[in-house]
Design a protein around this motif. Structure first.
Motif, PDB file in Angstrom:
ATOM      1  N   SER A   1     -39.146 106.882  26.808  1.00  0.00           N
ATOM      2  CA  SER A   1     -37.995 107.450  26.110  1.00  0.00           C
ATOM      3  C   SER A   1     -38.450 108.036  24.778  1.00  0.00           C
ATOM      4  CB  SER A   1     -36.937 106.371  25.889  1.00  0.00           C
ATOM      5  OG  SER A   1     -35.778 106.914  25.328  1.00  0.00           O
ATOM      6  N   GLN A   2     -37.594 108.794  24.156  1.00  0.00           N
ATOM      7  CA  GLN A   2     -37.839 109.326  22.814  1.00  0.00           C
ATOM      8  C   GLN A   2     -36.594 109.108  21.970  1.00  0.00           C
ATOM      9  OE1 GLN A   2     -39.515 113.179  24.844  1.00  0.00           O
ATOM     10  NE2 GLN A   2     -40.059 113.323  22.687  1.00  0.00           N
ATOM     11  N   ALA A   3     -36.790 109.122  20.656  1.00  0.00           N
ATOM     12  CA  ALA A   3     -35.653 108.942  19.757  1.00  0.00           C
ATOM     13  C   ALA A   3     -34.674 110.091  19.941  1.00  0.00           C
ATOM     14  CB  ALA A   3     -36.118 108.863  18.313  1.00  0.00           C
TER      15      ALA A   3
ATOM     16  N   ASP B   1     -34.630 113.174  17.566  1.00  0.00           N
ATOM     17  CA  ASP B   1     -35.768 114.090  17.455  1.00  0.00           C
ATOM     18  C   ASP B   1     -35.321 115.544  17.597  1.00  0.00           C
ATOM     19  OD1 ASP B   1     -37.562 112.060  17.093  1.00  0.00           O
ATOM     20  OD2 ASP B   1     -38.375 112.083  19.129  1.00  0.00           O
TER      21      ASP B   1
ATOM     22  N   LEU C   1     -44.177  99.709  22.519  1.00  0.00           N
ATOM     23  CA  LEU C   1     -43.533 100.850  21.863  1.00  0.00           C
ATOM     24  C   LEU C   1     -44.367 101.378  20.711  1.00  0.00           C
ATOM     25  CD1 LEU C   1     -39.789  99.762  21.780  1.00  0.00           C
ATOM     26  CD2 LEU C   1     -40.926 101.309  23.374  1.00  0.00           C
TER      27      LEU C   1
ATOM     28  N   ASP D   1     -36.391 103.563  29.028  1.00  0.00           N
ATOM     29  CA  ASP D   1     -36.614 102.535  28.012  1.00  0.00           C
ATOM     30  C   ASP D   1     -37.596 101.473  28.494  1.00  0.00           C
ATOM     31  OD1 ASP D   1     -34.926 103.845  26.334  1.00  0.00           O
ATOM     32  OD2 ASP D   1     -33.366 102.317  26.293  1.00  0.00           O
TER      33      ASP D   1
ATOM     34  N   ASN E   1     -36.957 114.575  29.382  1.00  0.00           N
ATOM     35  CA  ASN E   1     -36.208 113.821  28.386  1.00  0.00           C
ATOM     36  C   ASN E   1     -35.146 114.666  27.701  1.00  0.00           C
ATOM     37  OD1 ASN E   1     -37.303 111.327  28.768  1.00  0.00           O
ATOM     38  ND2 ASN E   1     -38.769 111.454  27.082  1.00  0.00           N
TER      39      ASN E   1
ATOM     40  N   LYS F   1     -33.865 105.948  16.063  1.00  0.00           N
ATOM     41  CA  LYS F   1     -35.042 105.125  16.322  1.00  0.00           C
ATOM     42  C   LYS F   1     -35.232 104.894  17.816  1.00  0.00           C
ATOM     43  CE  LYS F   1     -34.510 102.576  11.961  1.00  0.00           C
ATOM     44  NZ  LYS F   1     -34.277 101.235  11.351  1.00  0.00           N
ATOM     45  N   LYS F   2     -36.477 104.849  18.220  1.00  0.00           N
ATOM     46  CA  LYS F   2     -36.818 104.513  19.605  1.00  0.00           C
ATOM     47  C   LYS F   2     -36.912 102.997  19.716  1.00  0.00           C
ATOM     48  CE  LYS F   2     -40.526 105.125  23.009  1.00  0.00           C
ATOM     49  NZ  LYS F   2     -41.821 105.796  23.289  1.00  0.00           N
TER      50      LYS F   2
END
Length: 814
Positions: free
Chosen positions: A445-447, A450, A699, A440, A459, A526-527
């Motif tokens: 990072s990714q949502a 996804d 972001l 983060d 990830n 959400k990211k």
């Protein structure tokens, strides 16, 4: 416009012109009858499948997508092969042709009439079967075909390792058609499955001395007795104290005679089987909370008996605990087998799971619990694992960790603790919290919501398997365990045997708990970053208690636990509802409370923890940074600055003692420094080096990273003059089009200051040599590919006397 295209458009229009809220739930049904024989000399399968496809949808169907997943191993241009290279694995790419696999011999009929089919979008493992007649709602058809499979070596899930067979994703299988449309998906290593529920009748023919573990219920009494005899023999072997000196894992010759085994499986969405001639067998029985009895089996190699000998107990414990926590196990048996696997340490199928590479009893316990647990989160709740991997891998990992914590004894030797930490690794607790916190901070990072294929390889493990349990643990703590468990049990009862989507989970939990859970599903979809701080404390003028001022510096809403502390002891916890911006909470303080601590038990993935403690006594309201010898991670309540004695040497300065100071390197900081001052006794002056860098990780926007840094050093170079240089660097990295992109673009500006050092130094000069200052601007494009990586760099260097432009290219070819 061809018929297939028209029917696809029609289905799309129908699905999108009728709001789902206006439709009752429906799902398709596919019932299978499969006959298959194994040839263990040339590693092939020959089979025949008859599928009864029942259209429970409100739409007419003209064609059906079919998965032919063994064709994923056909060549190195399939979706599976391409993903392997993207994940930096070349094993399949360089494999010999005879070690790959495929499916052929297909000759589809529909209701006994020959039907045409073709590959879909250049995917050899997806076909489109054209129906001769429109399949109307509530009608059914029978689809039949022979098939031949060349079994590959074990590159992923299906395969063979010598004459040990892992037969999964092995037969023609219709894609799911649900309220969101068709789901044709190519086979992938990273990214699992989504299939229709139905009943199975499967017959398997193979040499008679193979031990087989398969989905469903074995129907042959002779084979049941054979397995029980193997279990009795295994008990004798395991009771023999000399067993470790006599183990043999070599394959015995295959029996000349054949046997045909028959299995049935009710209301499941897959069928897999595994065969080996070497296995030892253990058997037990689980008594569920409902008093139903379920057979438990484990099958493993003799050489690993010391690790596997109690494994059937883990199968039993998992069946009992998951049934108590979530809902009753629906089938009559569960089996864990040891086998080759190229896609992680374990892989689940209804009632049977294969596990590879366990190197400790505790590690095996964890993997068996996880894989058997998938009978709930994937088996009985038929999630779309490809689009929503967090729903099966993530939720199941939460329960696996609950199981592991319950089953791991609290009193252990140092050796035991080491083994447990190695087996659990980064999958649980603070280590995984720190890894997610780091992701983060640096914006990589990714949502969580996804689809599986878009995650980077790292990830996929860190976020899907690691972040989901952290979020569900937070939800459990916020709701309390009894409320959470009731919500999950209500969800299981409602959606057992169906295909729930994320919105269904949300609606069920909100109905059961009576709480709005928008904040929780925003954390999934959400990211963002979470950064909660206590900004002040004051006496309340309106109500009894103390006013706590809180600020949310991030972009995510979370409920905030505030622990009331006396020294290092937690007296109580008060929860503040999710909020954005700033808020206040009025909390009655108990006697003896001397500080407030946000998220003392670290349930929230917060990017900064040194602003979460507020002291009610003393001059400083927050904990001051602490000096610490050596290196390590920051304390939970403050920043730490590390120091370490160092010594250096060069020809002119000779020996130089010094002291290095630096802040921790993990998780990353937005401001990082390393200062290494040293003292030269030869020249009686200061020397050394250092670096200070400030990072920004947006972001959104064009840049994914920006950093500004100053670094330099000062040493003697010739016994007369010091060489002191320093650079000021501004670096930025463009945001890639997608997280898995292999392309990287960096821009950098450097101001470089060096002393001017002529070839012959005139020591009679009254002033030290002048400095030379340079300006360097560069652009670097990198292609980070496992086969043919390259890097191209353009650079210009300027000062008041000259300018230079240069180009560099570094390319590798396979």
């Amino acid at each position: 416009m061809n018929k297939l295209f028209f029917s696809t458009i029609l289905a799309f229009v129908c699905l999108n012109s009728n709001p789902i809220t206006a439709q009752s739930y429906w799902q398709q049904e596919v019932n299978y009858k499969i006959n298959v024989s194994l040839n263990d000399k040339d590693n092939t399968l020959d089979g025949y499948v008859s599928m009864t496809y029942i259209n429970h949808s409100p739409y007419a169907i003209d064609s059906i997508y079919m998965h032919l997943w063994p064709n994923a191993y056909k060549n190195y241009t399939t979706a599976f092969a391409r993903q392997q290279l993207e994940n930096k694995s070349t094993g399949f790419f360089y494999a010999d042709k005879e070690d790959r696999g495929y499916m052929d011999g297909l000759d589809f009929t529909v209701n006994a009439d020959k039907a045409s089919w073709h590959s879909w979008q250049a995917n050899p493992d997806i076909a489109v079967l054209q129906l001769n007649k429109t399949l109307k709602p509530r009608e059914k058809i029978i689809i039949e075909t022979p098939f031949h499979v060349k079994i590959p070596k074990t590159f992923s899930r299906m395969g063979h390792d010598g004459q040990a067979y892992q037969i999964s994703q092995w037969y023609p299988k219709p894609a799911v058609f649900d309220r969101k449309g068709w789901h044709p998906i190519p086979y992938l290593d990273q990214g699992e499955f989504y299939s229709e529920f139905g009943d199975y009748e499967v017959s398997i023919t193979l040499p008679a001395n193979y031990i087989v573990a398969a989905s469903g219920d074995l129907q042959d009494e002779k084979e049941k007795n054979f397995l029980l005899e193997q279990a009795a023999m295994t008990k004798i072997i395991l009771d023999d104290s000399t067993k470790n000196n006599t183990v043999q894992d070599s394959f015995p010759p295959s029996a000349k005679g054949l046997k045909t085994l028959h299995y049935t499986l009710k209301h499941a969405h897959d069928f897999a089987w595994f065969a080996d001639k070497r296995w030892l067998v253990t058997h037990g029985e689980a008594i569920l909370p409902s008093d139903r009895r379920v057979d438990a089996w484990s099958m493993f190699l003799p050489s690993d008996a010391d690790i596997w000998e109690k494994s059937v107990n883990t199968v039993i414990n998992t069946l009992q605990l998951y049934s108590a926590w979530v809902g009753d196990y629906q089938w009559n048996q569960a089996t864990a087998v040891e086998g080759a696997l190229g896609a992680g340490g374990g892989m689940e199928y209804p009632t049977v799971t294969v596990i590879s590479g366990a190197n400790s009893v505790d590690g095996l316990r964890e993997v068996i619990a996880h894989e058997v647990g998938h009978n709930w989160f994937y088996g009985m709740l038929g999630f779309n694992e490809r689009d929503y991997p967090w729903m099966d891998e993530g939720i199941n990992s939460f329960y696996e960790q609950r199981f592991t914590h319950l089953m791991t004894p609290y009193k252990q030797t140092k050796k035991d603790k080491r083994q447990i930490s190695l087996s659990i690794g980064l999958s649980t607790g603070k280590p995984m919290m720190l890894v997610n916190q780091h992701q983060d901070i640096v914006g990589s990072s990714q949502a969580l919501g996804d689809p599986a294929p878009v995650f980077t390889k790292n990830n996929y493990g860190i976020i899907v398997y690691g972040r989901t349990p952290l979020l569900f643990k937070l939800l459990e703590q916020y709701l309390t365990r009894p409320v959470y468990d009731k919500a999950m049990q209500d969800f299981f009862r409602q959606w057992h045997g169906k295909h729930p989507q994320p919105e269904d989970l949300k609606a069920s939990f909100e109905k059961s708990t009576g709480k709005n859970l928008d904040w929780f599903f925003d954390l999934i979809n959400k990211k963002g970053r979470t950064d909660i701080a206590i900004t002040g404390v004051e006496a309340s003028q309106k109500a009894p208690g103390t006013v706590i001022h809180l600020k949310n510096n991030g972009k995510t809403k979370v409920p905030v636990p505030i622990q009331l502390m006396q020294g290092d002891s937690v007296l109580s916890t008060q929860w503040v509802p999710p909020f954005e911006g700033e808020t206040t909470a009025i909390i009655p303080l108990e006697e003896g409370v001397d500080k407030l601590w946000i998220d003392h038990d670290q349930q929230i993935i917060d990017v900064r923890r040194n602003n979460q403690v507020y002291k009610l006594k003393g001059l400083h309201k927050t904990e001051m940074p602490k000096l610490k010898l050596g290196f390590g991670l920051d304390a939970d309540d403050r920043s730490e600055i590390y120091y370490l004695p160092i010594v250096g040497w060069n020809k002119y300065d000779k020996w130089m003692p010094g002291l290095a100071t630096y802040n921790s390197v993990f998780p990353s900081k937005n401001l990082e420094f390393e200062l290494l001052p040293m003292f030269s006794f030869a020249n009686t002056n200061l020397a050394g080096m250092g670096r200070i860098t400030k990072y920004w990780y947006p972001l959104q926007g064009i840049f994914d990273q920006i950093d500004v840094g100053i670094d330099g050093f000062n040493f003697n170079t010739n016994g007369i003059t010091n060489f002191s240089k320093f650079d000021i660097t501004l670096h930025s990295r463009l945001r890639p089009a997608e997280a898995r992109s292999e392309h990287q673009n960096d821009f950098q500006y450097r101001f470089i200051s060096r002393p001017y050092m002529p070839v012959i130094l005139d020591t009679s000069l009254p002033e030290p040599p002048n400095r030379k200052n340079f300006h360097e601007l560069s652009y670097t494009h990198s292609h980070i590919n496992i086969l043919n990586p390259y890097q191209i760099k353009a650079k210009t260097l300027l000062n008041r006397d000259f300018g230079r432009i240069s180009f560099e290219a570094d390319m590798h070819f396979s």
